[in-house]
Every structure is written in C-alpha cells, then in structure tokens.
Scaffold this active site. Structure first.
Site, PDB file in Angstrom:
ATOM      1  N   ARG A   1       0.853  -1.189   0.000  1.00 59.82           N
ATOM      2  CA  ARG A   1       0.000   0.000   0.000  1.00 59.82           C
ATOM      3  C   ARG A   1       0.885   1.233   0.000  1.00 59.82           C
ATOM      4  NH1 ARG A   1      -4.769  -1.630   4.287  1.00 59.82           N
ATOM      5  NH2 ARG A   1      -5.251  -3.560   3.198  1.00 59.82           N
TER       6      ARG A   1
ATOM      7  N   SER B   1      -7.868  -0.913   0.768  1.00 65.15           N
ATOM      8  CA  SER B   1      -8.851  -1.190   1.804  1.00 65.15           C
ATOM      9  C   SER B   1      -9.590   0.045   2.303  1.00 65.15           C
ATOM     10  CB  SER B   1      -8.159  -1.917   2.948  1.00 65.15           C
ATOM     11  OG  SER B   1      -9.107  -2.401   3.841  1.00 65.15           O
ATOM     12  N   HIS B   2      -9.465   0.307   3.590  1.00 64.42           N
ATOM     13  CA  HIS B   2     -10.200   1.413   4.215  1.00 64.42           C
ATOM     14  C   HIS B   2      -9.501   2.754   4.008  1.00 64.42           C
ATOM     15  CE1 HIS B   2      -7.142  -0.313   6.699  1.00 64.42           C
ATOM     16  NE2 HIS B   2      -7.026   0.835   7.335  1.00 64.42           N
TER      17      HIS B   2
ATOM     18  N   LYS C   1      -2.420  -6.692  -3.774  1.00 69.17           N
ATOM     19  CA  LYS C   1      -1.992  -7.879  -3.028  1.00 69.17           C
ATOM     20  C   LYS C   1      -2.231  -9.114  -3.871  1.00 69.17           C
ATOM     21  CE  LYS C   1      -6.285  -8.347  -0.480  1.00 69.17           C
ATOM     22  NZ  LYS C   1      -6.943  -8.561   0.777  1.00 69.17           N
TER      23      LYS C   1
ATOM     24  N   ASP D   1     -16.164  -1.475   4.253  1.00 71.18           N
ATOM     25  CA  ASP D   1     -15.095  -0.534   3.918  1.00 71.18           C
ATOM     26  C   ASP D   1     -14.809  -0.502   2.418  1.00 71.18           C
ATOM     27  OD1 ASP D   1     -13.953  -3.038   3.705  1.00 71.18           O
ATOM     28  OD2 ASP D   1     -11.983  -2.352   4.364  1.00 71.18           O
TER      29      ASP D   1
ATOM     30  N   ASP E   1     -12.880  -2.063   0.292  1.00 74.77           N
ATOM     31  CA  ASP E   1     -12.854  -3.293  -0.504  1.00 74.77           C
ATOM     32  C   ASP E   1     -13.794  -4.369   0.016  1.00 74.77           C
ATOM     33  OD1 ASP E   1     -11.287  -3.641   1.768  1.00 74.77           O
ATOM     34  OD2 ASP E   1      -9.959  -5.077   0.808  1.00 74.77           O
TER      35      ASP E   1
ATOM     36  N   ASP F   1     -14.174  -5.926   2.999  1.00 79.55           N
ATOM     37  CA  ASP F   1     -13.849  -7.016   3.926  1.00 79.55           C
ATOM     38  C   ASP F   1     -14.103  -6.662   5.386  1.00 79.55           C
ATOM     39  OD1 ASP F   1     -11.694  -5.319   4.084  1.00 79.55           O
ATOM     40  OD2 ASP F   1     -10.170  -6.828   3.617  1.00 79.55           O
ATOM     41  N   ARG F   2     -14.242  -5.380   5.693  1.00 82.64           N
ATOM     42  CA  ARG F   2     -14.518  -5.007   7.089  1.00 82.64           C
ATOM     43  C   ARG F   2     -16.008  -4.841   7.324  1.00 82.64           C
ATOM     44  NH1 ARG F   2      -9.877  -1.109   9.438  1.00 82.64           N
ATOM     45  NH2 ARG F   2      -8.129  -2.290   8.608  1.00 82.64           N
TER      46      ARG F   2
ATOM     47  N   GLU G   1     -10.964 -10.220  13.879  1.00 78.71           N
ATOM     48  CA  GLU G   1      -9.940  -9.276  14.317  1.00 78.71           C
ATOM     49  C   GLU G   1     -10.606  -8.029  14.869  1.00 78.71           C
ATOM     50  OE1 GLU G   1      -6.115  -9.270  11.814  1.00 78.71           O
ATOM     51  OE2 GLU G   1      -7.763  -9.056  10.417  1.00 78.71           O
ATOM     52  N   GLU G   2      -9.891  -7.388  15.780  1.00 80.80           N
ATOM     53  CA  GLU G   2     -10.399  -6.144  16.360  1.00 80.80           C
ATOM     54  C   GLU G   2     -10.573  -5.055  15.318  1.00 80.80           C
ATOM     55  OE1 GLU G   2      -8.210  -3.468  16.176  1.00 80.80           O
ATOM     56  OE2 GLU G   2      -6.722  -4.816  15.303  1.00 80.80           O
ATOM     57  N   SER G   3      -9.853  -5.173  14.195  1.00 77.98           N
ATOM     58  CA  SER G   3      -9.886  -4.139  13.161  1.00 77.98           C
ATOM     59  C   SER G   3     -11.104  -4.311  12.258  1.00 77.98           C
ATOM     60  CB  SER G   3      -8.596  -4.192  12.350  1.00 77.98           C
ATOM     61  OG  SER G   3      -8.417  -5.489  11.802  1.00 77.98           O
TER      62      SER G   3
ATOM     63  N   LYS H   1     -11.379 -11.850   5.284  1.00 81.69           N
ATOM     64  CA  LYS H   1     -12.484 -11.394   6.106  1.00 81.69           C
ATOM     65  C   LYS H   1     -13.563 -10.859   5.185  1.00 81.69           C
ATOM     66  CE  LYS H   1     -10.286  -6.993   7.371  1.00 81.69           C
ATOM     67  NZ  LYS H   1      -8.917  -7.110   6.852  1.00 81.69           N
TER      68      LYS H   1
ATOM     69  N   ARG I   1      -0.529   1.748  17.389  1.00 85.90           N
ATOM     70  CA  ARG I   1      -1.820   1.288  17.891  1.00 85.90           C
ATOM     71  C   ARG I   1      -1.617   0.783  19.318  1.00 85.90           C
ATOM     72  NH1 ARG I   1      -4.546   1.607  13.243  1.00 85.90           N
ATOM     73  NH2 ARG I   1      -3.997   0.418  11.396  1.00 85.90           N
TER      74      ARG I   1
HETATM   75  C1  G16 Z   1      -5.638  -5.359   7.067  1.00 85.35           C
HETATM   76  C2  G16 Z   1      -5.396  -6.797   7.398  1.00 85.35           C
HETATM   77  C3  G16 Z   1      -5.963  -7.101   8.764  1.00 85.35           C
HETATM   78  C4  G16 Z   1      -5.403  -6.156   9.796  1.00 85.35           C
HETATM   79  C5  G16 Z   1      -5.649  -4.724   9.361  1.00 85.35           C
HETATM   80  C6  G16 Z   1      -4.965  -3.716  10.258  1.00 85.35           C
HETATM   81  O1  G16 Z   1      -7.005  -5.125   6.934  1.00 85.35           O
HETATM   82  O2  G16 Z   1      -5.994  -7.649   6.466  1.00 85.35           O
HETATM   83  O3  G16 Z   1      -5.629  -8.416   9.065  1.00 85.35           O
HETATM   84  O4  G16 Z   1      -6.003  -6.377  11.029  1.00 85.35           O
HETATM   85  O5  G16 Z   1      -5.133  -4.526   8.067  1.00 85.35           O
HETATM   86  O6  G16 Z   1      -3.593  -3.928  10.209  1.00 85.35           O
HETATM   87  P1  G16 Z   1      -2.584  -2.926  10.861  1.00 85.35           P
HETATM   88  O7  G16 Z   1      -2.951  -2.883  12.316  1.00 85.35           O
HETATM   89  O8  G16 Z   1      -1.234  -3.522  10.602  1.00 85.35           O
HETATM   90  O9  G16 Z   1      -2.792  -1.578  10.223  1.00 85.35           O
HETATM   91  P2  G16 Z   1      -7.564  -4.286   5.714  1.00 85.35           P
HETATM   92  O10 G16 Z   1      -9.030  -4.197   5.947  1.00 85.35           O
HETATM   93  O11 G16 Z   1      -6.854  -2.957   5.793  1.00 85.35           O
HETATM   94  O12 G16 Z   1      -7.180  -5.063   4.513  1.00 85.35           O
END
Ligand code: G16
Length: 547
Positions: free
Chosen positions: A26, A117-118, A130, A281, A283, A285-286, A367-369, A380, A500
């Site tokens: 990214r 993603s977000h 990816k 979000d 893409d 997945d969230r 995941e918490e995210s 996800k 974080r």
């Molecule tokens: C990605 C990963 C997740 C991760 C999140 C936050 O999500 O697929 O597994 O929890 O990033 O990661 P970090 O804490 O390293 O920023 P996404 O939705 O951004 O693809």
C-alpha cells in the site's frame, strides 16, 4: 515465418520500498503511477510463483482511482507471463471477499486484488495491490518475502503491445493465447451467501418491519449489498446508502469505524434509529454492526458469532474452532472454552488464518480491526458478518441489544478500546517500541496502583500447521486481573508510522456492564502512556482515532 508475438521486454530498475505490509503493498497513488512501479511489483509476484502457466488468474479491485489503468497493465503482463485465463470482474470490480470466493469457485491458481482497503482513494490518496493464493487467501509471508526479494533485483518485465481490453461487458476475448473472461462481480459471491444463510428467515424478518441502514461508503460493496439486501432479502429500497462505487469514495475515508462512520452511530443512538445500522469498507472485507442503542465491538461480534453460528444453515453442524488476532479481545476465548473447541491466537493480518482454515482447525476468525469471516472464503468478509447477524436476529427473534446484553451476562464483558496515533514520525515510533522491548524482563511483578504485571512479551507466533515462526508481532503487557495493554505499529499505513495501543479489561459482574468504555479503562489508558512514553516519543497528547 511465424508472426512475432507482440510480447515486449521492458528494462527497469528496482524500487527499494516494495515490501508488502500487513495486507499487500500500500502506497500513495502517485507512487504507483510512476513509470514501472506497478509493473515491477507485478513481475516480482509472477517471479515468486511456480507452475501457473496455462492456469487461471483472478483479477479485480475496489474501483478506486487508478484501478482501471492498473487492471490493463496487469492483464497484459499476466498474458505475457503465460497465464491461460484471466478472470476479471466487470469494470475491474471485485470486492476482496468476492475475489477470494471467485478464486475458490473457479479453482484459479491465484488472484490479484487492487485495493488499499479502508484508506482513502484518489490521486492524492492511497492505492494498493496484493496477491492471493489458490485457497483464496492472502499470500503467506514466504511468498510476500520472495516478492520483496525479487523487487530488489528486478531488471526487466514482460508485457504485451496492444490496445486495452474491454472489461465492461460480460464475455470473453483473447490476449494472444490468454483468454480474458469478464464476469459479473456479484453472482458467485451472492450464491455463496445464499448457501450459508437462511435467506427465507431473513426475508421474513424484513417483511415483519425490521429496518436497516447499510452504508456502502461509496465503495465496492454497494452492488453486492443492493443485490443481496434489497434484492434477495427484501430490505426496503434505500436501506443501502452510498451504494455507487466512486473512484474517490465521494471524498470520504471508507473506514467503517466510529470516526468515519460516526453518522451511523449517531443514527443508531437516536430516536429515529433503525433496528440495525451496518457498514463495510473500501474493498468490502470489514464490517460495522450497531443495533438500536447498542454498538457492537468487533471483538464482541466475533464472540457472539462464534456462540451463535450454528443458527445459520451453513454452520448448523457447529464450529471446529475459533481464531483471533492477538490484539483482539479475549471475549471469543470464553466462547471457544464453553463450546469445547480450539482457540488460536495469531499475529495481526488475515493471512495468518489461512493455514488454520485450510487444516479445518477453525471455522470462524476475527480481528479487532472490524474483521470477521469463516471458512467460506479466505478473507475477512464484511457482508458475510452482517448477514450472519441478520440470520442470528431472525433465528433468535431478539434485538441486537438483547443479544449483546445476554452474551455479556453469560460470558462477562470485555471492555475494549484501540487508540491510534496516526502518521507519527517513524523514528519516534521505533524508539517507543524499542523502549518497551527493553523493559519486558523487568515489568513482571511490578505493580501500578491496583494493576500488577503478570507477564510481558513481544508476541511471537509459531504456525502449528507449517511450522513457520513470526516474531515481534506486538508488545503485550498482561496483568494479574486479566487486563491487557498491547502496543504495535500498523503495517497498513502509507505515511510515517501509526502506533496502535489496544486496551482490554474483563468484567464478569453484570452490575458493572453499563460503564462507558473509556471510563472503564481509564487507569489502563493512563498506564499505557506511563509505560511507553507515548507523548515523549510521538509528541502527541491524545490519539487521533479511538475505536
Ligand atoms: C488489514 C489486514 C488485517 C489487519 C488490518 C490492520 O485489513 O488484512 O488483518 O487487522 O489490516 O492492520 P494494521 O494494524 O497492521 O494496520 P484491511 O481491511 O486494511 O485489509
């Protein structure tokens, strides 16, 4: 004489910064728009794979700015590399979970997903890419490290001369010997959802007057949500908000958290609240789930899904086990213990769930995210989580609030919050982590007010399936009363570093389940600052985002 193939070899030079992070590469969009930048990375992906000649590659993205141009670059390179077929979502669109579903359904060799993603999209915002393997999941570290290694020594890449491919009509065409098949981005995913959930029961729920607002945030889930929620399930027209994917997400940040989806939270807490507010979000997945008057933390959502999954037809036989990323609260652990199934704690990043899912050790992960998912794909899945909630609501005939409160009463409540310090200077963030690591051996046994440190470590994960080891995945401080503070640096940011801090406290007593989260965690929050010197190292006196 045979006509020369229009394959051309382009000389290039390595870029030093193409190491994939938590989820692919990214960067700022302009970085990707530089000559050769994307092509170098794509060639490095192909150089890291073996045996794909003649096989299928799935290709799609979240529709953000530069998506269409990137699709054309990759189509030509994949054809030049020798893939037999490239399966592209119409318009270059595939949500991340849909791409995973298509890879599995089509038994493709792998897939390339274009998304940050977000993160926001646009010429001055972010882009990403990816690679997913044949199980539909993100490439494991072995492959991402091979990609990085190749990107550092690349000298040339191969592509095709020729006009762009029409990706806006379903059908197929040929790029030299490679078939390019344009598919409906929604159909395979929609059928999969219908096979997992009780659509008739959810239809009845909507027919009985259940109301919902789902915000697609002008991102990729709009077409999926409209087809499934409003189309198949009969949610009232207008239940899907911002349902047209836009290249810049309407100038918004397509992150369904309490900052960027605040309007949904405010709506859910108001007198005009529908029964459920939800969002996904960039893409897809969230997920975000908020009932009338009840926010559901992603960690609680995972626990509640694990406890209730058997109510959905696709999970009727029960779940094999649960996995969560290390910083995710331990609410799901209590459910796994009660069900007598395995519980796995992995580093942050969906890629770590792939082996456990493939081996049948776990059925649901989270995941918490804001991520939850299951063995139906290897990513996800935002809409899946929302459909799971709808299925649970339909089966239990209770509100979101009633279900959350009953869960806490049975299992106890894990108060949980994440404090993000975004775009801080990298040196300061690294110094903060180094300082914590230096304290790890002296912390156990020390008391801070009522909080006694029981253990402190830098989380390392030993994958039980392939034996691989991932070290330095986050500093954990564990207290005798079960509370935790976790510190890690994000692997998804595109400028500076993002710290974080994850804070958790377990409260078994239902009489104490009504505290405001930040108040319930106040002493731990203060201690998180004291232990790490956040202000000193980052210059910030408060987080930029609290979720
Ligand atoms: C990605 C990963 C997740 C991760 C999140 C936050 O999500 O697929 O597994 O929890 O990033 O990661 P970090 O804490 O390293 O920023 P996404 O939705 O951004 O693809």
């Amino acid at each position: 004489m045979t006509a020369p193939l229009p394959i051309k070899t382009v000389a290039t030079k390595p870029f030093a910064d193409q190491r994939p992070g938590t989820s692919g590469l990214r960067k700022k969009t302009r970085m990707f728009q530089q000559p050769h930048y994307l092509a170098n990375f794509v060639q490095s992906i192909f150089a890291s794979l073996e045996g794909f000649e003649g096989k299928a590659l799935v290709l799609g993205g979240d529709g953000r700015f530069f998506n269409r141009e990137a699709i054309q670059i990759i189509l030509k390179m994949a054809a030049a590399a020798g893939f037999g077929e490239i399966i592209v979502g119409r318009g270059g669109i595939l949500s991340t979970p849909a791409a995973s579903a298509v890879i599995r359904h089509e038994q493709a060799f792998g897939g390339i997903v274009l998304s940050a993603s977000h993160n926001p999209g646009g010429p001055d915002a972010d882009f990403g890419i990816k690679y997913n393997i044949s199980n539909g999941g993100p490439a494991p570290e072995k492959i991402t490290e091979a990609i990085f290694a190749h990107s550092k020594v690349i000298e040339s890449y191969r592509t095709l001369e020729g006009p762009d491919v029409n990706i806006d009509e379903i059908g197929h065409s040929w790029l030299v010997g490679t078939k390019v098949r344009v598919i409906d981005p929604v159909a395979i995913y929609r059928d999969l959802m219908a096979s997992l959930f009780d659509f008739d029961a959810i239809k009845k729920l909507f027919a009985s007057g259940f109301t919902m607002k789902f915000d697609a945030m002008s991102a990729v889930t709009g077409p999926y949500a409209k087809a499934i929620l409003e189309g198949d399930l009969g949610a009232a027209p207008g239940s899907v908000l911002n349902g047209e994917p836009l290249p810049d997400f309407g100038h918004h940040h397509p992150d369904p958290n309490l900052v960027h989806a605040r309007h949904l939270y405010d709506l859910a807490m108001s007198d005009a609240a529908p029964d459920m507010c939800a969002a996904s979000d960039g893409d897809g997945d969230r997920n975000l789930v908020i009932g009338r008057g009840q926010f559901v933390t992603p960690s609680d959502s995972l626990a509640i899904i694990a406890a209730n999954a058997h109510l959905a037809p696709g999970y009727r036989q029960g779940i094999a086990g649960v996995a969560r990323s290390m910083p995710t609260s331990r609410a799901a652990d209590r459910v796994a213990a009660k069900l007598g199934v395995g519980m796995y704690e992995t580093p942050t990043g969906w890629k770590f769930f792939g082996n456990l899912l493939d081996a049948g050790k776990v059925t649901v992960c989270g995941e918490e995210s804001a991520g939850a998912g299951s063995n139906h794909v290897r990513e996800k899945d935002g809409l899946w989580a929302i459909l799971m909630w709808l299925n649970i609501l339909a089966a239990r005939q209770q509100s979101v609030k009633e279900i959350v409160r009953a869960h806490w009463a049975e299992f106890g409540r894990h108060y949980y919050s994440r404090h993000d310090y975004e775009e801080v200077a990298t040196e300061g963030a690294n110094a903060l982590v180094a300082g914590l690591r230096a304290k790890l051996t002296s912390l156990p046994g020390q008391s801070f007010g009522a909080l006694k440190v029981e253990a402190a470590d830098d989380f390392a994960y030993h994958d039980p399936i392939d034996g691989s080891m991932s070290k330095q995945q986050g500093v954990r401080v564990l207290f005798a009363d079960g509370s935790r503070i976790v510190y890690r640096l994000s692997g998804t940011g595109t400028s500076g570093a993002t710290l974080r801090v994850y804070i958790e406290r377990f409260e078994p007593d239902p009489a104490r389940h009504d505290l405001e989260t930040q108040a319930a965690l106040a002493d731990l929050i203060a201690l998180a600052e004291q232990l790490a010197g956040i202000n000193q190292h980052t210059g910030r006196d408060k987080p930029s985002v609290i979720t």
